[in-house]
Design an enzyme around this catalytic site. Sequence first.
Site, short mmCIF file in Angstrom:
data_model
loop_
_atom_site.label_atom_id
_atom_site.label_comp_id
_atom_site.label_asym_id
_atom_site.label_seq_id
_atom_site.Cartn_x
_atom_site.Cartn_y
_atom_site.Cartn_z
N TRP A 164 -51.59 -70.29 35.48
CA TRP A 164 -50.34 -69.73 34.93
C TRP A 164 -50.49 -69.29 33.48
CZ3 TRP A 164 -48.51 -68.05 38.85
CH2 TRP A 164 -48.29 -68.78 40.01
N ASP A 210 -40.72 -82.58 40.95
CA ASP A 210 -41.99 -82.89 41.58
C ASP A 210 -42.05 -84.38 41.92
OD1 ASP A 210 -44.67 -82.47 42.54
OD2 ASP A 210 -44.91 -80.88 41.05
N GLY A 235 -38.88 -86.57 42.70
CA GLY A 235 -38.47 -86.60 44.09
C GLY A 235 -39.39 -85.80 44.99
N ASP A 236 -39.11 -85.88 46.27
CA ASP A 236 -39.81 -85.12 47.30
C ASP A 236 -38.81 -84.12 47.85
OD1 ASP A 236 -40.81 -84.14 49.71
OD2 ASP A 236 -41.71 -86.04 50.31
N PHE A 237 -38.98 -82.85 47.53
CA PHE A 237 -37.93 -81.89 47.88
C PHE A 237 -37.80 -81.64 49.37
CE2 PHE A 237 -41.34 -79.28 45.73
CZ PHE A 237 -41.97 -78.82 46.88
N LYS A 252 -46.34 -70.71 44.49
CA LYS A 252 -47.46 -71.17 45.32
C LYS A 252 -47.07 -72.44 46.08
CE LYS A 252 -51.53 -71.10 43.47
NZ LYS A 252 -52.62 -71.40 42.51
N HIS A 255 -46.91 -71.06 50.56
CA HIS A 255 -48.21 -70.78 51.20
C HIS A 255 -48.93 -72.06 51.65
CE1 HIS A 255 -51.17 -70.96 47.49
NE2 HIS A 255 -50.40 -72.03 47.56
N ASP A 256 -48.43 -73.21 51.22
CA ASP A 256 -49.03 -74.49 51.64
C ASP A 256 -48.57 -74.94 53.02
OD1 ASP A 256 -50.44 -74.91 49.24
OD2 ASP A 256 -48.69 -75.79 48.28
N GLN A 306 -57.61 -76.33 53.26
CA GLN A 306 -57.01 -77.33 52.37
C GLN A 306 -55.56 -77.70 52.69
OE1 GLN A 306 -58.08 -76.11 48.10
NE2 GLN A 306 -58.40 -78.31 48.20
#
Length: 345
Positions: A164, A210, A235-237, A252, A255-256, A306
């Site tokens: 970035w 995050d 947190g876990d969104f 990004k 795309h995971d 990955q």
Amino acid sequence: MGSTEDLDYPQIIVQYSNGFLISKVMFTACELGVFDLLESGKPLSSDAIAAHLGASAIGMERLLDACVGLKLLTVEMTQEGALYRNTEISNVYLTKSSPKSQYHIMMYYSNTVYLCWQYLTDAVREGRNQYERAFGISSKDPFGAMYRSDEEMLKFMAGQNSVWSICGRDVLAAFDLSPFTQIYDLGGGGGALARECVSLYPNSTVTIYDLPEVVQVAKEQFVSPEERQITFHEGDFFNDSIPKAELYILSKILHDWDDDKCKQLLAKVYKACKPGGGVLLVESLLNEDKSGPVETQLYSMNMLVQTEGKERTAAEYSKLLEAAGFGVIQVKRTGKLYDAVLGRK
């Protein structure tokens, strides 16, 4: 019909075959500290560089000559022998101290990504990531595998910050985001994109959402308390609630994941998004016929080894946004590594 002896050996095959060798030369020079040593501009002999870096004279000379061939170093022949110095591109992108340094992403590719790519054939056969073969850990939770140690988490976050530092402003300036003052950066990691955002849009505040362990590292290593326009939400969104905001940045992230997981996340974002707000997707876009760009095609292969996801076309991302309820969708190609897609509520 002529024999193959009538054909010139295709140079492109040579170049592709040497791709692995080329990248490892650059990674090795970075890891050993060659470019950092030469950053001052004072040219040094291969023996002096080897002595400084604790390497063999014979090995260092060959490494330096290969870097000259790759235009990462220059060499000057003097009465005392060959003297080496950095090129401008090495000073800007390959030294640790440069604001645009890509050192950390280089090290992540060299020491982590390459280990997964050893099993690309298996990934293609099986259609899944290769953490089990590469590291002996479960592949069912890609980010659990990616963050398998504090050291790996730190390497990944530093690598993303490197990206970035050279691409962030391009994607954030693709659209005028100044009307959005309350922004959530989902999966914002080390905060480099958030920092670019508040620099470009000084009236905005950015909250990095995050995982708790990621937030802790970001606070300790990357974002100082003085950067008051940047805050954090742990947190876990996928599993936790998403607070209301005017704009959500997903850089990004999609795309995971596979399409179903993307739809699940975007539906949550749409529900939380304030009326008139939006979501900014930052991704490397494939051509609509998927004929390129080659960098994006290679990134998609990396997603195979990955993660659970893939790179997509602008139309595919637009379809995901529409399924979640977002209306006016705009696409901007930046001409750089990453592009921008804006959906409005």
